[in-house]
Design a protein around this motif. Structure first.
Motif, PDB file in Angstrom:
ATOM      1  N   THR A  89      40.331  51.260  40.984  1.00 49.33           N
ATOM      2  CA  THR A  89      40.063  50.065  40.098  1.00 49.33           C
ATOM      3  C   THR A  89      40.727  48.721  40.097  1.00 49.33           C
ATOM      4  O   THR A  89      41.873  48.630  40.532  1.00 49.33           O
ATOM      5  CB  THR A  89      40.495  50.795  39.081  1.00 49.33           C
ATOM      6  N   LYS A 110      30.197  40.828  39.881  1.00 49.31           N
ATOM      7  CA  LYS A 110      29.746  42.078  40.959  1.00 49.31           C
ATOM      8  C   LYS A 110      30.422  41.652  42.449  1.00 49.31           C
ATOM      9  O   LYS A 110      31.503  40.975  42.412  1.00 49.31           O
ATOM     10  CB  LYS A 110      28.414  41.657  41.319  1.00 49.31           C
ATOM     11  N   LEU A 111      31.126  43.121  43.003  1.00 48.01           N
ATOM     12  CA  LEU A 111      31.577  42.838  43.705  1.00 48.01           C
ATOM     13  C   LEU A 111      31.644  42.465  45.015  1.00 48.01           C
ATOM     14  O   LEU A 111      29.986  43.188  45.559  1.00 48.01           O
ATOM     15  CB  LEU A 111      31.912  44.226  44.630  1.00 48.01           C
ATOM     16  N   ALA A 127      28.017  47.203  43.262  1.00 50.17           N
ATOM     17  CA  ALA A 127      28.728  47.468  42.670  1.00 50.17           C
ATOM     18  C   ALA A 127      29.752  46.605  41.660  1.00 50.17           C
ATOM     19  O   ALA A 127      29.456  45.148  41.917  1.00 50.17           O
ATOM     20  CB  ALA A 127      30.283  47.425  43.347  1.00 50.17           C
ATOM     21  N   THR A 128      29.342  46.925  39.931  1.00 55.52           N
ATOM     22  CA  THR A 128      28.423  45.757  39.253  1.00 55.52           C
ATOM     23  C   THR A 128      29.706  46.051  37.791  1.00 55.52           C
ATOM     24  O   THR A 128      29.810  47.996  38.059  1.00 55.52           O
ATOM     25  CB  THR A 128      27.223  45.860  38.895  1.00 55.52           C
ATOM     26  N   ALA A 129      29.877  45.389  36.675  1.00 53.43           N
ATOM     27  CA  ALA A 129      30.543  45.970  35.802  1.00 53.43           C
ATOM     28  C   ALA A 129      29.913  44.723  34.683  1.00 53.43           C
ATOM     29  O   ALA A 129      29.104  43.716  35.386  1.00 53.43           O
ATOM     30  CB  ALA A 129      31.948  45.965  35.472  1.00 53.43           C
ATOM     31  N   SER A 145      36.268  45.368  34.414  1.00 58.56           N
ATOM     32  CA  SER A 145      37.313  46.813  35.448  1.00 58.56           C
ATOM     33  C   SER A 145      35.809  47.954  36.008  1.00 58.56           C
ATOM     34  O   SER A 145      34.745  47.667  34.880  1.00 58.56           O
ATOM     35  CB  SER A 145      37.642  48.383  34.231  1.00 58.56           C
ATOM     36  N   PHE A 146      36.060  47.630  37.632  1.00 51.86           N
ATOM     37  CA  PHE A 146      35.531  47.704  38.623  1.00 51.86           C
ATOM     38  C   PHE A 146      35.720  49.374  39.100  1.00 51.86           C
ATOM     39  O   PHE A 146      37.306  49.501  39.524  1.00 51.86           O
ATOM     40  CB  PHE A 146      34.724  47.319  39.443  1.00 51.86           C
ATOM     41  N   THR A 147      35.492  50.845  38.938  1.00 48.55           N
ATOM     42  CA  THR A 147      35.801  51.688  39.622  1.00 48.55           C
ATOM     43  C   THR A 147      34.836  52.816  40.636  1.00 48.55           C
ATOM     44  O   THR A 147      33.573  52.420  39.839  1.00 48.55           O
ATOM     45  CB  THR A 147      36.458  52.632  38.265  1.00 48.55           C
ATOM     46  N   VAL A 160      35.765  39.312  43.630  1.00 50.89           N
ATOM     47  CA  VAL A 160      34.514  39.562  42.125  1.00 50.89           C
ATOM     48  C   VAL A 160      33.932  37.973  41.972  1.00 50.89           C
ATOM     49  O   VAL A 160      34.428  37.096  41.894  1.00 50.89           O
ATOM     50  CB  VAL A 160      35.224  39.635  41.469  1.00 50.89           C
TER      51      VAL A 160
END
Length: 233
Positions: A89, A110-111, A127-129, A145-147, A160
């Motif tokens: 995470t 966004k990663l 991979a987003t949040a 948080s990005f898991t 990020v």
């Protein structure tokens, strides 16, 4: 003040009726106003005589906001480096300023893969949040948080990127691929490389020299011992 000068505008017009509207245009580089809240004051003149004033620093109708966001990304362990494994995470603390207290906003993150400058793909997806929040004050922070499964992402640097929205309008961006504060890393899962042949030879020579040096010291001691015995005779 922008570049040491006040930001002003002026417009001369002829009133066609007793009531109406006039548009005032202020041209300014908004990059210089990031994180600030500005309020527009107006004075109405006829010839050189001031007839009316509108100057209320608390008037929302006269207020314009220039949001700014900045971030610090770390793993939930508090470190900037992690093993490339499942279920890791990243926690991205996004600080904001210049927001309107009591209003709702949405932060989207966004990663990014630093080596390519493109979105990081996990199982074929970006991979987003996102997080929707209400700003209690003009300045504050929110944690994203990005898991995700990082087991196939060894030796990867991740950056990020964040975008801030009010309703459906993007009002602030923080996207710098070289920003160390936004960057975290994944360790390599490859075993350390074995010593090269040349390195083995260097170690062998060093070991041989150490043995030779030890033998020389022993020989000197033996010779010295024999000399002492002859003298004692």
């Amino acid at each position: 003040m922008v570049n040491g000068k006040p930001v002003t505008a002026e417009k001369t017009f002829k009133a066609q009726r007793s009531s109406g509207t006039v548009d005032m245009v202020f041209t300014v580089d908004s990059e210089l106003l990031k994180g600030k809240t500005t309020v527009v004051f107006e004075d109405l003149y006829q010839d050189d005589i001031k007839l009316a004033i509108h100057a209320d620093i608390e008037d929302e109708g006269q207020t314009v906001y220039y949001p700014e966001i900045g971030t610090t990304a770390k793993y939930d362990t508090g470190e900037k480096v992690s093993k490339a494994e499942k279920g890791i995470t990243i926690e991205d603390t996004v600080k904001y300023s210049g927001l309107q207290a009591g209003k709702s906003y949405t932060m989207r993150g966004k990663l990014m893969d630093k080596s390519t400058g493109k979105p990081l793909m996990v199982d074929g997806k970006e991979a987003t949040a996102s997080k929707t929040f209400t700003a209690d004050k003009p300045s504050g922070e929110v944690i994203m948080s990005f898991t995700f499964d990082a087991s196939a992402l060894s030796s990867t640097e991740i950056v990020v990127f964040e975008n801030l929205y009010k309703d459906s309008t993007q009002i602030a961006v923080h996207a710098d691929i070289d920003d160390k504060g936004q960057t975290v890393s994944l360790e390599s899962d490859k075993p350390p490389a074995s010593p090269k042949t040349g390195d083995d030879m260097k170690l062998f020579i060093l070991f041989a020299l150490m043995i030779a040096a030890g033998a020389s010291v022993t020989a000197v001691r033996v010779i010295a011992s024999k000399k002492r015995k002859r003298k004692s005779r």
